[in-house]
Design an enzyme around this catalytic site. Sequence first.
Site, short mmCIF file in Angstrom:
data_model
loop_
_atom_site.label_atom_id
_atom_site.label_comp_id
_atom_site.label_asym_id
_atom_site.label_seq_id
_atom_site.Cartn_x
_atom_site.Cartn_y
_atom_site.Cartn_z
CB THR A 8 76.02 -18.70 22.91
OG1 THR A 8 75.04 -18.22 23.28
CG2 THR A 8 75.66 -19.61 21.74
CB THR A 11 76.96 -12.57 20.75
OG1 THR A 11 75.44 -13.00 21.20
CG2 THR A 11 77.60 -13.57 19.96
CG ASP A 12 73.40 -11.66 24.75
OD1 ASP A 12 72.95 -11.71 23.52
OD2 ASP A 12 72.74 -12.30 25.57
CE LYS A 40 73.26 -10.88 19.71
NZ LYS A 40 73.16 -11.85 20.86
CE1 TYR A 80 64.94 19.86 10.76
CE2 TYR A 80 66.94 18.45 11.55
CZ TYR A 80 65.67 18.68 10.62
OH TYR A 80 65.75 18.02 9.59
N1 ASP Z 1 73.58 -14.86 26.33
C1 ASP Z 1 74.90 -15.19 25.51
C2 ASP Z 1 75.99 -14.40 26.15
O1 ASP Z 1 75.97 -13.31 25.64
C3 ASP Z 1 74.62 -14.97 24.01
C4 ASP Z 1 75.64 -15.30 23.09
O2 ASP Z 1 77.08 -15.41 23.49
O3 ASP Z 1 75.33 -15.38 21.87
O4 ASP Z 1 76.89 -14.81 26.82
#
Ligand code: ASP
Length: 331
Positions: free
Chosen positions: A12, A83-84, A154, A277
């Site tokens: 992005t 970011t993804d 993220k 557990y």
């Molecule tokens: N879809 C984008 C990516 O991961 C999202 C981002 O960069 O915030 O390239």
Amino acid sequence: MKKLLLLSTGGTIASVASNAGLVPKETGEELIKMLGKLPYDIHVKDILQLDSSNIQPEEWKFIAQNIYKYRNDYDGIVVSHGTDTMAYTASMLSFMLKNINIPVVLTGSQVPINVVLSDAHDNLRLAFAAAATCPPDIYLVFHNKVMLGCRSVKVRTTNFDAFESVNVPPVATVSSDGLVFNTDDHFQKKHDGEPVLNTKINSHVSLVKLFPGFDPNLLFAMVDSGCRGIVIEAYGLGGMNFIRRNMVAAIGKLIRRGIPVVASSQCLYERSDLTKYEVGREALLEGAISACDMTSESAITKLMWALGQGMDVHEIDDFFNTNVAGEVTLK
Ligand code: ASP
């Protein structure tokens, strides 16, 4: 003046609007131009132009190779990245680039840099400051936080505060005094040798989120289709059902077939502990490997890397009981 390199990969941060939606188009030079003057000697290489949803093991290797190639020519490297999947890339780079001798800092933004109120400028500035001042390691910086790459996740789709450092505090935060480093013992990691580039991985793995009603036979179907290791995001401390649909028995069978099964938790915070557990202990007795307090991103990339080294189930168990890059807190 510190000499820094920007490796741009898209995301992005570098995107522009098109009829097809946001597409990464801006070059690294264009990103730098929009930042204004910084007190560093910054060089740029455009190595990829991808939305990070398209970044996969082939790109991890390519990014790692570039970092390794330039590690002695610069004081630090910034990788601009979508970011993804940035937390996956940061985690994998932590395994592929053991003992890296310079700070390597991944960053991106929630809004493209060419938008007036973008978060890109602040994130990139912080990334360069971190690359100029942090000790050698793989970091992810976002929204005033410098995090260890293999601990970052993220957690928000649109908010500027999109990443968290899970189960350890951020390495550093920004205040009016500048970068304030955390003095926690966790970060006193000693680099014990020469940098090593090792990009051998096996990505035929699977990350399964358990839910009530999940059919354990699907795990065998995955293995029959070539899956060589599985991370199961189990419940709470690592519990798994064994009545009716017997996950525990399935895990035992898979492990006896040589397929490592790692149990992590669906809870983002705190550690899994299979000993507490019956529903966890049974899985442990069958040979399930605990992910302790690792993120799922770190667990799956660590598993790929371990399989790529040709480790067997027992070696992978030992490897998961080793803190390689700060990704796990062992008791
Ligand atoms: N879809 C984008 C990516 O991961 C999202 C981002 O960069 O915030 O390239």
